[in-house]
Motif scaffolding. Sequence first.
Motif, short mmCIF file in Angstrom:
data_model
loop_
_atom_site.label_atom_id
_atom_site.label_comp_id
_atom_site.label_asym_id
_atom_site.label_seq_id
_atom_site.Cartn_x
_atom_site.Cartn_y
_atom_site.Cartn_z
N THR A 22 0.82 -1.21 0.00
CA THR A 22 0.00 0.00 0.00
C THR A 22 0.86 1.26 0.00
OG1 THR A 22 -1.91 1.02 1.07
CG2 THR A 22 -0.14 0.26 2.50
N HIS A 23 0.23 2.37 -0.32
CA HIS A 23 0.88 3.68 -0.31
C HIS A 23 -0.24 4.71 -0.28
CE1 HIS A 23 3.34 7.13 -1.53
NE2 HIS A 23 4.40 6.39 -1.32
N PHE A 24 -0.01 5.84 0.41
CA PHE A 24 -1.09 6.83 0.51
C PHE A 24 -1.48 7.38 -0.86
CE2 PHE A 24 2.25 10.04 0.31
CZ PHE A 24 1.63 11.13 -0.28
N MET A 25 -0.56 7.33 -1.84
CA MET A 25 -0.87 7.81 -3.18
C MET A 25 -1.78 6.86 -3.94
SD MET A 25 2.47 9.70 -4.69
CE MET A 25 2.88 11.35 -4.13
N GLN A 26 -2.06 5.70 -3.38
CA GLN A 26 -3.05 4.81 -3.97
C GLN A 26 -4.37 4.85 -3.20
OE1 GLN A 26 -3.38 2.37 -6.68
NE2 GLN A 26 -1.95 3.88 -7.48
N SER A 27 -4.44 5.75 -2.23
CA SER A 27 -5.65 5.83 -1.41
C SER A 27 -6.79 6.51 -2.16
CB SER A 27 -5.36 6.62 -0.12
OG SER A 27 -5.13 7.99 -0.42
N TYR A 28 -7.98 6.31 -1.67
CA TYR A 28 -9.17 6.95 -2.25
C TYR A 28 -9.04 8.47 -2.16
CZ TYR A 28 -14.04 8.02 -3.28
OH TYR A 28 -15.18 8.54 -3.86
N ASP A 29 -8.58 8.95 -1.01
CA ASP A 29 -8.49 10.40 -0.80
C ASP A 29 -7.52 11.06 -1.77
OD1 ASP A 29 -10.34 10.43 1.20
OD2 ASP A 29 -8.88 10.37 2.84
N PHE A 30 -6.41 10.39 -2.08
CA PHE A 30 -5.45 11.00 -2.99
C PHE A 30 -6.06 11.19 -4.38
CE2 PHE A 30 -1.64 11.16 -5.75
CZ PHE A 30 -1.01 12.22 -5.15
N GLY A 31 -6.91 10.27 -4.77
CA GLY A 31 -7.61 10.43 -6.05
C GLY A 31 -8.51 11.66 -6.06
N GLN A 32 -9.15 11.91 -4.93
CA GLN A 32 -10.01 13.09 -4.82
C GLN A 32 -9.19 14.38 -4.87
OE1 GLN A 32 -13.57 12.79 -4.72
NE2 GLN A 32 -12.78 10.80 -5.36
N ILE A 33 -8.03 14.36 -4.24
CA ILE A 33 -7.15 15.54 -4.24
C ILE A 33 -6.70 15.88 -5.65
CG2 ILE A 33 -4.82 16.29 -3.58
CD1 ILE A 33 -5.37 14.73 -0.91
N ARG A 34 -6.38 14.86 -6.45
CA ARG A 34 -5.85 15.12 -7.78
C ARG A 34 -6.88 15.69 -8.74
NH1 ARG A 34 -0.79 16.09 -7.58
NH2 ARG A 34 -0.48 15.53 -9.76
N LYS A 301 6.12 40.51 15.40
CA LYS A 301 6.23 40.01 16.77
C LYS A 301 6.58 38.52 16.79
CE LYS A 301 2.96 43.29 18.86
NZ LYS A 301 1.68 43.43 19.61
N GLU A 302 6.14 37.82 15.73
CA GLU A 302 6.34 36.38 15.66
C GLU A 302 6.49 35.99 14.19
OE1 GLU A 302 4.21 33.01 18.21
OE2 GLU A 302 2.95 33.70 16.56
N ILE A 303 7.41 35.08 13.90
CA ILE A 303 7.56 34.61 12.52
C ILE A 303 7.56 33.09 12.48
CG2 ILE A 303 8.83 36.67 11.79
CD1 ILE A 303 11.35 34.91 11.78
N VAL A 304 7.07 32.55 11.37
CA VAL A 304 7.09 31.11 11.16
C VAL A 304 8.43 30.72 10.56
CG1 VAL A 304 5.95 31.34 8.90
CG2 VAL A 304 5.93 29.13 10.08
N LEU A 305 9.05 29.68 11.11
CA LEU A 305 10.37 29.23 10.64
C LEU A 305 10.28 28.01 9.74
CD1 LEU A 305 12.48 29.51 13.92
CD2 LEU A 305 12.19 31.20 12.12
N SER A 306 9.39 27.10 10.09
CA SER A 306 9.30 25.83 9.36
C SER A 306 7.89 25.29 9.49
CB SER A 306 10.31 24.83 9.95
OG SER A 306 10.33 23.62 9.21
N SER A 307 7.46 24.57 8.47
CA SER A 307 6.12 23.96 8.53
C SER A 307 6.05 22.77 7.58
CB SER A 307 5.05 24.99 8.16
OG SER A 307 3.75 24.47 8.38
N ILE A 308 5.30 21.75 7.97
CA ILE A 308 5.20 20.51 7.19
C ILE A 308 3.78 19.96 7.28
CG2 ILE A 308 5.94 18.09 7.03
CD1 ILE A 308 8.67 18.99 8.09
N ILE A 309 3.27 19.50 6.15
CA ILE A 309 2.01 18.74 6.13
C ILE A 309 2.36 17.26 5.97
CG2 ILE A 309 -0.10 18.25 4.83
CD1 ILE A 309 -0.26 21.18 4.10
N THR A 310 1.84 16.45 6.85
CA THR A 310 2.10 15.01 6.81
C THR A 310 0.85 14.24 6.36
OG1 THR A 310 1.40 14.61 9.10
CG2 THR A 310 3.71 15.23 8.73
N VAL A 311 1.09 13.01 5.93
CA VAL A 311 0.01 12.06 5.68
C VAL A 311 0.30 10.80 6.47
CG1 VAL A 311 -1.14 10.59 4.00
CG2 VAL A 311 -0.57 12.93 3.39
#
Length: 427
Positions: A22-34, A301-311
């Motif tokens: 399996t792989h998340f890129m074969q998931s149902y949701d990934f098809g909807q995203i594309r 006053k505040e800055i973002v340094l790093s950010s990541i979206i995970t699956v």
Amino acid sequence: MYKLVNLEKDEYENFVENSTYTHFMQSYDFGQIRKYKKFKPYYLGLKKDNKIVASALILEKNLKFSYTYFYSPRGYVIDYKNKELIKIFTEELKKFAKEKKAIFIKIDPAIIRHKLDQDGNIYDQENNNYDLIDYLKSLKYKHLGYNIGFENEQPRFTFRVNIDYPIDEVLQHMHPTTRKILNKNNQYNLKVYKGDINDMNDFYITMIETAKREGILQAPIKYYEEFYNIFNKDNKSDIYVVKANIKDLVKNFKDKITDVENKIDSLKEHENKNKGKINDLTNQINKLNKQLNEIKKIKEKEIVLSSIITVKYKDTVWTVHGGNNSILMELNGNYECYWKIIKDANEEGYKTVDCFGTCGIANPDKDNPIFGIHSFKKRLGGEYTEFIGEFDLITNKPLYFMYKKLIPLYRKIKRKKELKNEINRTK
């Protein structure tokens, strides 16, 4: 006996998520995203005696004159040791492709080519998938070679961090540089947290900064919102953010400078004996003052340094989309971000964190643009992983070869224009 059918969401997802391959890129949701990128998803299953034995997310992209092409990302979901099953599935998919006027089907299975150490040396020669590559070729899949960069749809190399240990052991498997940074326990008191959709603008700041710095194309923010929302509704995606409070940071640096000054004062009693140490500490103060002056110039006053979206899918967490701000990179916000992801994944029972792509140059030179990100991921202590590559199953040879000549040129021009427009839009 065998029949190719369209599967409903629950039936499809149940098979994919519970498969070995399996792989998340074969998931149902990934098809909807594309769909956002104008792909039409087909959720296909091969059934034998009414039982699913293989499946594939097929993404259809329209071309001119009603022709299309198919892409099955990281697919298929099939027992790759069962050659007869691969053959049957291939034949059924070819029929389906011809019905839809698809000129080829592209696949890039997440199947390891052979075992590599972190320096790119092959070991365990018997544990490889050379035979699978040859077999796919015998079925008329055109192998697109062993690229080392990011020319293909997906990276052919990645680092996979095994986190199926107590978290202290996970840390011990990391590079000494990484351990040294993390053992300082967030010395700059950065705000490191798992956010939500309200943090999307901060996330996108890091993506645009990365695009400017490295000259790569980022999708519009709407795409990342869709990506996060679709996976997050099933608790399969998180957004991680690292921020610095400027006022706290100024105080932090002033305190560090005071500490070093006190050390110098304590050494001056025997100045001749401690001359070397005093010089080193003086250089340290100069460096801290230089950093402090840069921090004081920041108006926010505040800055973002790093950010990541995970699956999160089955037993793996992928760090799919992420970026770093171009300022204050020396605060190592990216290390704190990944460490938070790894700790959370470990606590939630996942076994692997996939860093989602690197180059095929195991030890790039420092002047190589990939050096920074490759070295960073390598220092997390993951297994250097090489996949078998892309294959095209051609169903219309004349149109295929025309496509291969014209489309890369068109995409290059389009990406340059889109990158320029997106950067200008965010100025």
